[in-house]
Design a protein around this motif. Structure first.
Motif, PDB file in Angstrom:
ATOM      1  N   ARG A  52       0.832  -1.213   0.000  1.00  0.00           N
ATOM      2  CA  ARG A  52       0.000   0.000   0.000  1.00  0.00           C
ATOM      3  C   ARG A  52       0.864   1.259   0.000  1.00  0.00           C
ATOM      4  NH1 ARG A  52      -5.100  -1.669   0.560  1.00  0.00           N
ATOM      5  NH2 ARG A  52      -5.503  -3.550   1.738  1.00  0.00           N
ATOM      6  N   THR A  53       1.978   1.210   0.732  1.00  0.00           N
ATOM      7  CA  THR A  53       2.832   2.398   0.856  1.00  0.00           C
ATOM      8  C   THR A  53       4.148   2.270   0.095  1.00  0.00           C
ATOM      9  OG1 THR A  53       3.944   1.548   2.831  1.00  0.00           O
ATOM     10  CG2 THR A  53       1.915   2.841   3.174  1.00  0.00           C
ATOM     11  N   LEU A  54       4.476   1.054  -0.332  1.00  0.00           N
ATOM     12  CA  LEU A  54       5.759   0.744  -0.987  1.00  0.00           C
ATOM     13  C   LEU A  54       6.946   1.069  -0.088  1.00  0.00           C
ATOM     14  CD1 LEU A  54       5.126   1.779  -4.697  1.00  0.00           C
ATOM     15  CD2 LEU A  54       4.916  -0.472  -3.626  1.00  0.00           C
ATOM     16  N   GLN A  55       6.764   0.866   1.214  1.00  0.00           N
ATOM     17  CA  GLN A  55       7.824   1.086   2.195  1.00  0.00           C
ATOM     18  C   GLN A  55       8.182  -0.244   2.856  1.00  0.00           C
ATOM     19  OE1 GLN A  55       9.340   4.144   2.786  1.00  0.00           O
ATOM     20  NE2 GLN A  55       8.118   4.737   1.024  1.00  0.00           N
ATOM     21  N   VAL A  56       9.469  -0.450   3.108  1.00  0.00           N
ATOM     22  CA  VAL A  56       9.896  -1.608   3.889  1.00  0.00           C
ATOM     23  C   VAL A  56       9.589  -1.289   5.346  1.00  0.00           C
ATOM     24  CG1 VAL A  56      11.876  -2.966   4.664  1.00  0.00           C
ATOM     25  CG2 VAL A  56      11.690  -2.278   2.251  1.00  0.00           C
ATOM     26  N   GLU A  57       8.757  -2.119   5.963  1.00  0.00           N
ATOM     27  CA  GLU A  57       8.335  -1.849   7.339  1.00  0.00           C
ATOM     28  C   GLU A  57       8.882  -2.835   8.359  1.00  0.00           C
ATOM     29  OE1 GLU A  57       4.175  -0.995   7.773  1.00  0.00           O
ATOM     30  OE2 GLU A  57       4.159   0.301   5.998  1.00  0.00           O
TER      31      GLU A  57
END
Length: 193
Positions: free
Chosen positions: A116-121
């Protein structure tokens, strides 16, 4: 299993009928999964070594707080069949000689990419102690950058997989028959064997 190669600023769309489609300037382009893995199968040692060095530089920059690339969220992320892409890039024992060799995982890293955010979390990492070929060859140490001391101090694969399963459950990353929360992505077919 879905294999995706993300190259920002492109977005990736996964739907039931199309295993993988890359969106570049608004026009979807279908990408055969075989094309995504063929590149790493033929990559010579020099290219793999160069990729590892670039990866190490990116990791240092990430640890220092640098913004590597600007990610753009997907407009239709709610339509994805899963919310997370778990990117796996294992390293294994190897030898330069052409003799038969039993490859064993010696590094098990996974990053959880929120689609959804294209961030590595989330990140998971463990070295793995090999059992069949316990001493790394000079070729393997040079190729992977992994030392004998790192694998000697590591748990065996079954313990790493139990730890990884707990890591997944702690983050609610569970696939059931009714719902899928993630899929795995790799940089080549070897990581799936």
């Amino acid at each position: 299993f879905v294999a995706l190669r993300l190259q920002p600023p492109q977005a990736v769309r996964v739907s039931a009928g199309v295993p993988c489609a890359a969106v570049s300037q608004g026009a979807p382009q279908r990408v055969a999964l075989g094309e995504l893995v063929r590149e790493s199968r033929a990559a010579p040692l020099a290219k793999r070594s160069a990729r590892r060095k670039r990866g190490e530089a990116k990791e240092r920059a990430r640890q220092e707080g640098a913004v590597l690339r600007e990610a753009r969220p997907l407009a239709d992320a709610h339509a994805l069949p899963f919310e997370w892409l778990l990117v796996l890039d294992v390293e294994a024992t190897c030898d330069a000689r052409g003799r038969p060799w039993e490859h064993e995982i010696i590094e098990f890293p996974v990053v959880a990419l929120n689609l959804r955010t294209l961030q590595v979390e989330h990140e998971f990492h463990s070295f793995v102690r090999p059992t069949a070929n316990q001493t790394l060859t000079p070729f393997c140490r040079k190729l992977t950058g992994i030392t004998q001391e790192q694998v000697d101090a590591a748990p065996p694969l079954d313990a790493v997989l139990r730890e990884f399963d707990g890591w997944l459950r702690e983050r609610g990353l569970v696939n059931t028959a009714e719902a899928r929360s993630f899929a795995f992505g790799t940089d080549g077919h070897f990581d799936c064997q």
